[in-house]
Motif scaffolding. Structure first.
Motif, PDB file in Angstrom:
ATOM      1  N   VAL A  36       0.850  -1.195   0.000  1.00 24.94           N
ATOM      2  CA  VAL A  36       0.000   0.000   0.000  1.00 24.94           C
ATOM      3  C   VAL A  36       0.885   1.245   0.000  1.00 24.94           C
ATOM      4  CG1 VAL A  36      -1.716   1.315   1.312  1.00 24.94           C
ATOM      5  CG2 VAL A  36      -1.928  -1.173   1.133  1.00 24.94           C
ATOM      6  N   PHE A  37       1.890   1.238   0.869  1.00 26.17           N
ATOM      7  CA  PHE A  37       2.761   2.406   0.990  1.00 26.17           C
ATOM      8  C   PHE A  37       3.530   2.677  -0.303  1.00 26.17           C
ATOM      9  CE2 PHE A  37       6.705   4.557   2.123  1.00 26.17           C
ATOM     10  CZ  PHE A  37       6.199   5.657   2.790  1.00 26.17           C
ATOM     11  N   LEU A  38       4.023   1.638  -0.947  1.00 27.38           N
ATOM     12  CA  LEU A  38       4.819   1.816  -2.160  1.00 27.38           C
ATOM     13  C   LEU A  38       4.031   2.574  -3.215  1.00 27.38           C
ATOM     14  CD1 LEU A  38       7.453   1.117  -3.741  1.00 27.38           C
ATOM     15  CD2 LEU A  38       6.227  -0.885  -4.579  1.00 27.38           C
ATOM     16  N   THR A  39       2.815   2.147  -3.462  1.00 26.59           N
ATOM     17  CA  THR A  39       2.008   2.799  -4.491  1.00 26.59           C
ATOM     18  C   THR A  39       1.623   4.220  -4.076  1.00 26.59           C
ATOM     19  OG1 THR A  39       1.143   0.693  -5.291  1.00 26.59           O
ATOM     20  CG2 THR A  39      -0.121   2.660  -5.831  1.00 26.59           C
ATOM     21  N   LEU A  40       1.076   4.365  -2.873  1.00 27.21           N
ATOM     22  CA  LEU A  40       0.603   5.686  -2.457  1.00 27.21           C
ATOM     23  C   LEU A  40       1.752   6.685  -2.288  1.00 27.21           C
ATOM     24  CD1 LEU A  40      -2.228   4.754   0.063  1.00 27.21           C
ATOM     25  CD2 LEU A  40      -2.403   5.284  -2.382  1.00 27.21           C
ATOM     26  N   ALA A  41       2.833   6.264  -1.658  1.00 29.29           N
ATOM     27  CA  ALA A  41       3.957   7.182  -1.434  1.00 29.29           C
ATOM     28  C   ALA A  41       4.603   7.600  -2.746  1.00 29.29           C
ATOM     29  CB  ALA A  41       4.992   6.546  -0.513  1.00 29.29           C
ATOM     30  N   HIS A 138      12.955  22.255   6.808  1.00 29.84           N
ATOM     31  CA  HIS A 138      12.546  22.142   8.214  1.00 29.84           C
ATOM     32  C   HIS A 138      13.634  21.610   9.140  1.00 29.84           C
ATOM     33  CE1 HIS A 138       8.444  23.006   6.968  1.00 29.84           C
ATOM     34  NE2 HIS A 138       8.568  22.090   6.030  1.00 29.84           N
ATOM     35  N   GLY A 139      14.815  21.336   8.612  1.00 31.52           N
ATOM     36  CA  GLY A 139      15.919  20.863   9.437  1.00 31.52           C
ATOM     37  C   GLY A 139      15.794  19.388   9.803  1.00 31.52           C
ATOM     38  N   ASP A 140      16.733  18.955  10.641  1.00 33.50           N
ATOM     39  CA  ASP A 140      16.765  17.546  11.046  1.00 33.50           C
ATOM     40  C   ASP A 140      15.507  17.134  11.795  1.00 33.50           C
ATOM     41  OD1 ASP A 140      19.266  17.318   9.898  1.00 33.50           O
ATOM     42  OD2 ASP A 140      20.349  17.575  11.791  1.00 33.50           O
ATOM     43  N   MET A 141      15.001  18.017  12.653  1.00 30.24           N
ATOM     44  CA  MET A 141      13.796  17.692  13.415  1.00 30.24           C
ATOM     45  C   MET A 141      12.610  17.474  12.480  1.00 30.24           C
ATOM     46  SD  MET A 141      12.430  16.982  16.264  1.00 30.24           S
ATOM     47  CE  MET A 141      13.491  17.553  17.554  1.00 30.24           C
ATOM     48  N   GLY A 142      12.469  18.301  11.481  1.00 29.71           N
ATOM     49  CA  GLY A 142      11.385  18.139  10.509  1.00 29.71           C
ATOM     50  C   GLY A 142      11.487  16.818   9.775  1.00 29.71           C
ATOM     51  N   ARG A 143      12.720  16.465   9.380  1.00 35.56           N
ATOM     52  CA  ARG A 143      12.926  15.188   8.690  1.00 35.56           C
ATOM     53  C   ARG A 143      12.604  14.018   9.613  1.00 35.56           C
ATOM     54  NH1 ARG A 143      18.043  15.281   8.065  1.00 35.56           N
ATOM     55  NH2 ARG A 143      18.382  13.874   9.787  1.00 35.56           N
ATOM     56  N   ASN A 144      13.010  14.107  10.883  1.00 32.86           N
ATOM     57  CA  ASN A 144      12.725  13.029  11.822  1.00 32.86           C
ATOM     58  C   ASN A 144      11.227  12.888  12.082  1.00 32.86           C
ATOM     59  OD1 ASN A 144      15.427  12.391  11.993  1.00 32.86           O
ATOM     60  ND2 ASN A 144      15.773  13.663  13.785  1.00 32.86           N
ATOM     61  N   ILE A 145      10.528  13.999  12.136  1.00 31.33           N
ATOM     62  CA  ILE A 145       9.072  13.940  12.278  1.00 31.33           C
ATOM     63  C   ILE A 145       8.457  13.298  11.038  1.00 31.33           C
ATOM     64  CG2 ILE A 145       6.970  15.372  12.374  1.00 31.33           C
ATOM     65  CD1 ILE A 145       8.620  17.288  14.194  1.00 31.33           C
ATOM     66  N   PHE A 146       8.972  13.653   9.867  1.00 34.30           N
ATOM     67  CA  PHE A 146       8.515  13.041   8.613  1.00 34.30           C
ATOM     68  C   PHE A 146       8.703  11.525   8.659  1.00 34.30           C
ATOM     69  CE2 PHE A 146       9.748  11.649   4.262  1.00 34.30           C
ATOM     70  CZ  PHE A 146       8.525  11.842   3.629  1.00 34.30           C
ATOM     71  N   LEU A 150       5.922   8.493   8.608  1.00 30.80           N
ATOM     72  CA  LEU A 150       5.979   7.376   7.661  1.00 30.80           C
ATOM     73  C   LEU A 150       5.904   6.035   8.389  1.00 30.80           C
ATOM     74  CD1 LEU A 150       8.657   8.497   5.043  1.00 30.80           C
ATOM     75  CD2 LEU A 150       6.176   8.690   4.924  1.00 30.80           C
ATOM     76  N   VAL A 151       6.602   5.910   9.497  1.00 30.92           N
ATOM     77  CA  VAL A 151       6.557   4.668  10.276  1.00 30.92           C
ATOM     78  C   VAL A 151       5.135   4.439  10.800  1.00 30.92           C
ATOM     79  CG1 VAL A 151       7.381   3.525  12.371  1.00 30.92           C
ATOM     80  CG2 VAL A 151       9.009   4.694  10.874  1.00 30.92           C
ATOM     81  N   ALA A 152       4.537   5.471  11.370  1.00 27.37           N
ATOM     82  CA  ALA A 152       3.168   5.340  11.892  1.00 27.37           C
ATOM     83  C   ALA A 152       2.193   4.980  10.771  1.00 27.37           C
ATOM     84  CB  ALA A 152       2.743   6.640  12.577  1.00 27.37           C
ATOM     85  N   THR A 153       2.396   5.563   9.612  1.00 28.17           N
ATOM     86  CA  THR A 153       1.539   5.263   8.459  1.00 28.17           C
ATOM     87  C   THR A 153       1.660   3.792   8.070  1.00 28.17           C
ATOM     88  OG1 THR A 153       1.738   7.531   7.669  1.00 28.17           O
ATOM     89  CG2 THR A 153       1.078   5.873   6.050  1.00 28.17           C
ATOM     90  N   ASN A 154       2.872   3.258   8.112  1.00 32.74           N
ATOM     91  CA  ASN A 154       3.046   1.842   7.773  1.00 32.74           C
ATOM     92  C   ASN A 154       2.405   0.932   8.815  1.00 32.74           C
ATOM     93  OD1 ASN A 154       4.674   1.078   5.251  1.00 32.74           O
ATOM     94  ND2 ASN A 154       5.628   2.951   5.996  1.00 32.74           N
ATOM     95  N   PHE A 155       2.489   1.305  10.092  1.00 33.26           N
ATOM     96  CA  PHE A 155       1.773   0.536  11.118  1.00 33.26           C
ATOM     97  C   PHE A 155       0.266   0.560  10.833  1.00 33.26           C
ATOM     98  CE2 PHE A 155       5.466   1.199  14.135  1.00 33.26           C
ATOM     99  CZ  PHE A 155       5.765  -0.152  14.250  1.00 33.26           C
ATOM    100  N   MET A 156      -0.244   1.729  10.454  1.00 34.74           N
ATOM    101  CA  MET A 156      -1.669   1.862  10.158  1.00 34.74           C
ATOM    102  C   MET A 156      -2.055   0.999   8.950  1.00 34.74           C
ATOM    103  SD  MET A 156      -3.830   5.211   8.982  1.00 34.74           S
ATOM    104  CE  MET A 156      -3.033   5.203   7.388  1.00 34.74           C
ATOM    105  N   PHE A 157      -1.236   1.008   7.906  1.00 36.04           N
ATOM    106  CA  PHE A 157      -1.532   0.181   6.733  1.00 36.04           C
ATOM    107  C   PHE A 157      -1.516  -1.303   7.099  1.00 36.04           C
ATOM    108  CE2 PHE A 157       0.218   3.615   3.662  1.00 36.04           C
ATOM    109  CZ  PHE A 157      -1.002   4.260   3.653  1.00 36.04           C
ATOM    110  N   GLY A 158      -0.559  -1.710   7.944  1.00 33.70           N
ATOM    111  CA  GLY A 158      -0.534  -3.103   8.410  1.00 33.70           C
ATOM    112  C   GLY A 158      -1.803  -3.454   9.154  1.00 33.70           C
ATOM    113  N   LYS A 159      -2.275  -2.528   9.994  1.00 35.12           N
ATOM    114  CA  LYS A 159      -3.519  -2.745  10.745  1.00 35.12           C
ATOM    115  C   LYS A 159      -4.721  -2.833   9.808  1.00 35.12           C
ATOM    116  CE  LYS A 159      -6.289  -3.012  14.256  1.00 35.12           C
ATOM    117  NZ  LYS A 159      -6.511  -4.320  14.847  1.00 35.12           N
ATOM    118  N   ILE A 160      -4.748  -2.032   8.771  1.00 32.53           N
ATOM    119  CA  ILE A 160      -5.828  -2.118   7.781  1.00 32.53           C
ATOM    120  C   ILE A 160      -5.822  -3.496   7.123  1.00 32.53           C
ATOM    121  CG2 ILE A 160      -6.620  -1.246   5.535  1.00 32.53           C
ATOM    122  CD1 ILE A 160      -5.697   1.567   6.523  1.00 32.53           C
TER     123      ILE A 160
END
Length: 177
Positions: A36-41, A138-146, A150-160
């Protein structure tokens, strides 16, 4: 990696065993999430990125006339294939669990992001241009939040994916009762 998983799926379909059946079920959330992530991302983050388009146009103009087609073919089929797989997954060892989702997706994401950071450290370049864009803006913090999103999104896709399989299993049990 997905290729190896689907070889395991085929082996389990042709010559089922408790070990292959359990492995297919436990790894399902990861491969559903990645598909799911590969196509959508790709279509949301990578395809419209100007740096990515410049790179593809460079290769197109230097003897690779199918670079645009191959990019679509690499990414567009993952989502429909994992949806089909979720609708056909049968497991005698039971449906995958939330724990399977956490372990499979979490382990993979830790490994993948670790490798991505090692690659950036060694080469000085991020694998995807969007990482540079976010870091520059956005600096390193922005990238880390990004990356956290992405990790949370993948957990959500796994749950779906888990939910689809569990709903299908409940529907199958009702029909057979």
């Amino acid at each position: 990696m997905a290729f190896l998983y689907y070889i395991l799926v085929v082996v389990d379909a042709l010559n089922p065993s408790a070990a292959t059946n359990k492995a297919v079920a436990k790894l399902f959330p990861l491969f559903f999430a990645l598909g799911v992530f590969l196509t959508l991302a790709y279509y949301v983050l990578d395809h419209p990125n100007p740096k990515n388009l410049d790179q593809k146009n460079y290769w197109f103009n230097n003897g690779y006339p199918y670079v645009h087609y191959s990019s679509h073919l690499e990414h567009c089929l993952a989502l429909p294939m994992v949806l089909l797989h979720s609708l056909t997954l049968t497991s005698k060892s039971g449906a995958p669990s939330n724990f399977d989702n956490i372990m499979a997706v979490g382990t993979y994401m830790a490994f993948y992001l670790g490798g991505t950071h090692v690659n950036q450290y060694v080469t000085g370049h991020w694998v995807y241009p969007i990482c540079d864009d976010i870091t520059n803006e956005h600096g390193d913090m922005g990238r880390n939040i990004f990356f956290a999103v992405l990790v949370a999104t993948n957990f959500m896709f796994g749950k779906i994916g888990l939910t689809i399989v569990q709903m299908r299993r409940v529907g199958t049990k009702r029909k057979s009762a």
